[in-house]
Motif scaffolding. Structure first.
Motif, PDB file in Angstrom:
ATOM      1  N   LYS A 236       0.873  -1.012   0.083  1.00  0.00           N
ATOM      2  CA  LYS A 236       0.077   0.011  -0.053  1.00  0.00           C
ATOM      3  C   LYS A 236       1.078   1.257  -0.062  1.00  0.00           C
ATOM      4  CE  LYS A 236      -4.139  -1.775   2.130  1.00  0.00           C
ATOM      5  NZ  LYS A 236      -5.138  -1.794   3.202  1.00  0.00           N
ATOM      6  N   ASP A 237       1.811   1.134   0.745  1.00  0.00           N
ATOM      7  CA  ASP A 237       2.830   2.667   0.783  1.00  0.00           C
ATOM      8  C   ASP A 237       3.537   2.648  -0.552  1.00  0.00           C
ATOM      9  OD1 ASP A 237       4.153   4.510   2.259  1.00  0.00           O
ATOM     10  OD2 ASP A 237       6.202   3.263   1.615  1.00  0.00           O
ATOM     11  N   ILE A 238       3.626   1.654  -1.306  1.00  0.00           N
ATOM     12  CA  ILE A 238       4.216   1.673  -2.664  1.00  0.00           C
ATOM     13  C   ILE A 238       3.170   2.243  -3.623  1.00  0.00           C
ATOM     14  CG2 ILE A 238       5.050   0.362  -4.781  1.00  0.00           C
ATOM     15  CD1 ILE A 238       6.537  -1.446  -2.575  1.00  0.00           C
ATOM     16  N   ALA A 239       1.870   1.784  -3.442  1.00  0.00           N
ATOM     17  CA  ALA A 239       1.031   1.781  -4.213  1.00  0.00           C
ATOM     18  C   ALA A 239       0.484   3.364  -4.216  1.00  0.00           C
ATOM     19  CB  ALA A 239      -0.487   1.344  -3.916  1.00  0.00           C
ATOM     20  N   ASP A 240       0.919   4.049  -3.206  1.00  0.00           N
ATOM     21  CA  ASP A 240       0.538   5.444  -2.851  1.00  0.00           C
ATOM     22  C   ASP A 240       1.612   6.530  -3.203  1.00  0.00           C
ATOM     23  OD1 ASP A 240      -1.890   5.004  -1.622  1.00  0.00           O
ATOM     24  OD2 ASP A 240      -1.110   4.910   0.326  1.00  0.00           O
TER      25      ASP A 240
END
Length: 279
Positions: free
Chosen positions: A216-220
Motif C-alpha cells: 500500500k505504501d508503494i501504491a501510494d
C-alpha cells in the motif's frame, strides 16, 4: 488439461472472477492468494495459466498500483501438484513437455513485465515453483518459519527452471544461488533474510499485514516512476555502466514530465507531504 499460455482476462482486474486462485482488488491494491491449503497450495496447469493471465492483464490496468501474492493456511506454495502436474508430465512427449515449460515461464515473464510492484508474503513451505513465484516478486516479506526450497534437482531436474539461474543470483549472489540450486536444500527464514532473499521478517500472524502495508505504501507513491524503476532494474542487468547511465537519463527525463514530479516540488515548497496520483 490445458497448456495454453494464458487465459483471456477481462479488464479491469476488479471485474475478473478467478477460478483457480483467489484475486481480490481493493482500491489500488490487488491480492492474489494461492488457496488450496489442504495440500499446501500446489499449482496446477490451470493456476499457472491463470496467474500469467492476471499479471498480463495487470499491465493494462490503470487502477491497480501494487500486488500482494500469498498463500492460504500458513504455507505459501508447495510447487507443482504431484498428482495433477508431475504425474502427467512423466507421460508426455518432448513437444508437450516444451509447451508446459514455456507455459510455466509465462507466469514469471508476466510478473516481471507488469509495471506494478509485487510483494510476496511468505510463510511456511515455499517450494519448487512456489519458490520461483516468490523469487519473481519484487519484494518479499517472510517469517522465521518459512522454508524456501528450489528442489528441482531432488526430482531429477536442473535448477534452471522458470528463470531461476538468472534471477536468483541477482537477489542472493551467484555462490549462494548455486548452492541452493545444486543441493535443493531448504533455506530457512532467518537465513533467507540474512542472505537478502527476504527483505524483512515478520511473524506468521502479521506477515500478510506487513506485506500489505508495504504494498500500500508503494501504491501510494509515484507509481509511474516506480514502474520505471522496475523496468530499468530488469533491463540494466544486460547493460554496461555507460549504457545504464544513458538509459536512466532518458527514463528520469520521462519521469520529470509527470504531474507527480510537479506535485512533489509544490508540496516540498509548501512544507507538505506530496499526494501522488500516478500520472
Amino acid at each position: 488439461m490445458s497448456l495454453k499460455t494464458h487465459h483471456p482476462v477481462p479488464l479491469p482486474l476488479a471485474s475478473y472472477k478467478a477460478q483457480h486462485v483467489k484475486l481480490v482488488v481493493e482500491g489500488k491494491l490487488a491480492t492474489l492468494t494461492l488457496n488450496r491449503p489442504e495440500r499446501k497450495n500446489p499449482l496446477t496447469f490451470e493456476s499457472y495459466a491463470e496467474i500469467a493471465g492476471i499479471f498480463r492483464a495487470a499491465a493494462h490496468d490503470d487502477q491497480v498500483k501494487a500486488f500482494v501474492i500469498t498463500g492460504e493456511g500458513g504455507n505459501f506454495c508447495s510447487g507443482g501438484d504431484v498428482f495433477e502436474i508431475i504425474g502427467p508430465l512423466v507421460e508426455m512427449n518432448t513437444v508437450d513437455l516444451l509447451k508446459f515449460t514455456k507455459m510455466t515461464g509465462e507466469a514469471v515473464k508476466a510478473m516481471r513485465a507488469c509495471p506494478q510492484t509485487i510483494v510476496a508474503a511468505v510463510d511456511g513451505i515455499c517450494a519448487g515453483a512456489g519458490a520461483i513465484l516468490a523469487m519473481a516478486s519484487d519484494l518479499r516479506v517472510g517469517t522465521a518459519k518459512a522454508k524456501v526450497l528450489f528442489l528441482f534437482n531432488r526430482v531429477g531436474l536442473a535448477g534452471c527452471d522458470m528463470g531461476a539461474c538468472s534471477i536468483l543470483p541477482r537477489i542472493i549472489g551467484q555462490g549462494r544461488a548455486a548452492e541452493l540450486l545444486y543441493t535443493g536444500r531448504a533455506m530457512g527464514g532467518e537465513e533467507a533474510e540474512r542472505w537478502g532473499f527476504f527483505n524483512k521478517l515478520s511473524s506468521s500472524e502479521n506477515v500478510l499485514a506487513d506485506a500489505t502495508a508495504l504494498a500500500k505504501d508503494i501504491a501510494d507513491g509515484p507509481t509511474f516512476a516506480n514502474g520505471m524503476t522496475k523496468r530499468m532494474l530488469e533491463m540494466e542487468w544486460a547493460m554496461s555502466v555507460e549504457q545504464s547511465i544513458e538509459a536512466e537519463a532518458v527514463a528520469q527525463a520521462l519521469c520529470m514530465e509527470t504531474e507527480d514530479f510537479s506535485r512533489a516540488f509544490h508540496a516540498f515548497a509548501a512544507k507538505q507531504k506530496p499526494v501522488f496520483e500516478g500520472n
